[in-house]
Motif scaffolding. Sequence first.
Motif, PDB file in Angstrom:
ATOM      1  N   GLY A  92     -79.416  23.282  31.637  1.00 29.88           N
ATOM      2  CA  GLY A  92     -79.351  21.823  31.554  1.00 29.88           C
ATOM      3  C   GLY A  92     -78.562  21.218  32.701  1.00 29.88           C
ATOM      4  N   ARG A  93     -77.658  21.983  33.275  1.00 28.54           N
ATOM      5  CA  ARG A  93     -76.847  21.528  34.407  1.00 28.54           C
ATOM      6  C   ARG A  93     -77.726  21.152  35.604  1.00 28.54           C
ATOM      7  N   PHE A  94     -78.866  21.804  35.754  1.00 30.94           N
ATOM      8  CA  PHE A  94     -79.709  21.601  36.935  1.00 30.94           C
ATOM      9  C   PHE A  94     -80.788  20.532  36.743  1.00 30.94           C
ATOM     10  N   VAL A  95     -80.843  19.917  35.566  1.00 29.02           N
ATOM     11  CA  VAL A  95     -81.805  18.846  35.300  1.00 29.02           C
ATOM     12  C   VAL A  95     -81.004  17.546  35.199  1.00 29.02           C
ATOM     13  N   ALA A  96     -81.261  16.614  36.126  1.00 34.90           N
ATOM     14  CA  ALA A  96     -80.412  15.430  36.286  1.00 34.90           C
ATOM     15  C   ALA A  96     -80.161  14.670  34.986  1.00 34.90           C
ATOM     16  N   ILE A  97     -81.185  14.337  34.246  1.00 34.00           N
ATOM     17  CA  ILE A  97     -80.989  13.544  33.023  1.00 34.00           C
ATOM     18  C   ILE A  97     -80.262  14.354  31.962  1.00 34.00           C
ATOM     19  N   LEU A  98     -80.629  15.616  31.834  1.00 34.13           N
ATOM     20  CA  LEU A  98     -79.997  16.481  30.844  1.00 34.13           C
ATOM     21  C   LEU A  98     -78.529  16.725  31.174  1.00 34.13           C
ATOM     22  N   ARG A  99     -78.209  16.836  32.471  1.00 34.17           N
ATOM     23  CA  ARG A  99     -76.839  17.102  32.908  1.00 34.17           C
ATOM     24  C   ARG A  99     -75.860  16.045  32.369  1.00 34.17           C
ATOM     25  N   VAL A 100     -76.314  14.811  32.285  1.00 34.92           N
ATOM     26  CA  VAL A 100     -75.449  13.729  31.832  1.00 34.92           C
ATOM     27  C   VAL A 100     -75.122  13.870  30.343  1.00 34.92           C
ATOM     28  N   PHE A 101     -76.072  14.380  29.539  1.00 34.16           N
ATOM     29  CA  PHE A 101     -75.911  14.376  28.087  1.00 34.16           C
ATOM     30  C   PHE A 101     -75.670  15.739  27.459  1.00 34.16           C
ATOM     31  N   ILE A 102     -75.813  16.817  28.224  1.00 38.69           N
ATOM     32  CA  ILE A 102     -75.798  18.151  27.620  1.00 38.69           C
ATOM     33  C   ILE A 102     -74.464  18.476  26.942  1.00 38.69           C
ATOM     34  N   ALA A 103     -73.347  18.091  27.549  1.00 32.55           N
ATOM     35  CA  ALA A 103     -72.040  18.383  26.947  1.00 32.55           C
ATOM     36  C   ALA A 103     -71.852  17.590  25.660  1.00 32.55           C
ATOM     37  N   LEU A 104     -72.267  16.322  25.674  1.00 34.27           N
ATOM     38  CA  LEU A 104     -72.161  15.497  24.468  1.00 34.27           C
ATOM     39  C   LEU A 104     -72.989  16.099  23.330  1.00 34.27           C
ATOM     40  N   LEU A 105     -74.204  16.567  23.655  1.00 32.57           N
ATOM     41  CA  LEU A 105     -75.072  17.175  22.645  1.00 32.57           C
ATOM     42  C   LEU A 105     -74.498  18.499  22.139  1.00 32.57           C
ATOM     43  N   ALA A 106     -73.933  19.288  23.044  1.00 33.50           N
ATOM     44  CA  ALA A 106     -73.330  20.565  22.634  1.00 33.50           C
ATOM     45  C   ALA A 106     -72.169  20.322  21.678  1.00 33.50           C
ATOM     46  N   GLY A 107     -71.337  19.326  21.980  1.00 33.73           N
ATOM     47  CA  GLY A 107     -70.224  18.994  21.092  1.00 33.73           C
ATOM     48  C   GLY A 107     -70.698  18.439  19.768  1.00 33.73           C
ATOM     49  N   ALA A 108     -71.672  17.528  19.808  1.00 37.11           N
ATOM     50  CA  ALA A 108     -72.191  16.918  18.581  1.00 37.11           C
ATOM     51  C   ALA A 108     -72.831  17.961  17.673  1.00 37.11           C
ATOM     52  N   ASN A 109     -73.446  18.979  18.270  1.00 35.14           N
ATOM     53  CA  ASN A 109     -74.089  20.031  17.489  1.00 35.14           C
ATOM     54  C   ASN A 109     -73.152  21.197  17.174  1.00 35.14           C
ATOM     55  N   HIS A 110     -71.885  21.026  17.452  1.00 44.60           N
ATOM     56  CA  HIS A 110     -70.837  22.004  17.130  1.00 44.60           C
ATOM     57  C   HIS A 110     -71.120  23.391  17.698  1.00 44.60           C
ATOM     58  N   MET A 111     -71.599  23.415  18.942  1.00 43.79           N
ATOM     59  CA  MET A 111     -71.741  24.697  19.630  1.00 43.79           C
ATOM     60  C   MET A 111     -70.342  25.297  19.738  1.00 43.79           C
ATOM     61  N   PRO A 112     -70.186  26.597  19.466  1.00 48.30           N
ATOM     62  CA  PRO A 112     -68.845  27.196  19.575  1.00 48.30           C
ATOM     63  C   PRO A 112     -68.239  26.945  20.969  1.00 48.30           C
TER      64      PRO A 112
END
Length: 197
Positions: A92-112
């Motif tokens: 997700g880091r290498f896809v511009a739109i995903l890069r902006v939201f990937i950390a927020l989504l990982a946190g919201a989905n309680h990724m370890p």
Amino acid sequence: MLESMGVPLPAETLLISAAIYCASTHHMNIRWVATAGVLGAIMGDNFGYLIGRIFGFPLLERHGAKLGLTPKRLTLGRFLFKRHGGTIVLFGRFVAILRVFIALLAGANHMPWHLFLIFNALGGMLWAGGYSYGAYYLGHKVMQISGPVGVTFGILGAVGLVVSILFLRHNEQRLTEEAEAAMEKDMQKAEKRGASS
């Protein structure tokens, strides 16, 4: 750092410009530019993860239905991040739109968090370090390359997103049942641990 926290800013352009400035003027050291880029990417994603972890899931529970995110789909999202979160965060880091939201989504989905930290750091080093050193050594040629590479990654990301959506639609019921069964097992384990202590 701000882009990784969820603010849509042109981080790639900034890294490439700073690296070309280093190569053409030698007034800045490329090692420090790359280090700043890597640290900013990693720190920003960790802040984004915390924001998503604290505020993201309650907001998705409250307002997600407006976007088609039913409680079952939210459970499925958590399940997918638990199973494939590292891959999602790294690429997700290498896809511009995903890069902006990937950390927020990982946190919201309680990724370890420990897994998020590892894959986030690896992605940050490859992304920021790669762009910095690539631009430094290739100079202005990187501008010619980054456009097609960016378009290619964008197309691959869009194709991947469409394939993922089609796969999820086709397999949503089965995956949701797997997610619910996994959550039930986790709850039973937690209850056993609570009873034994």
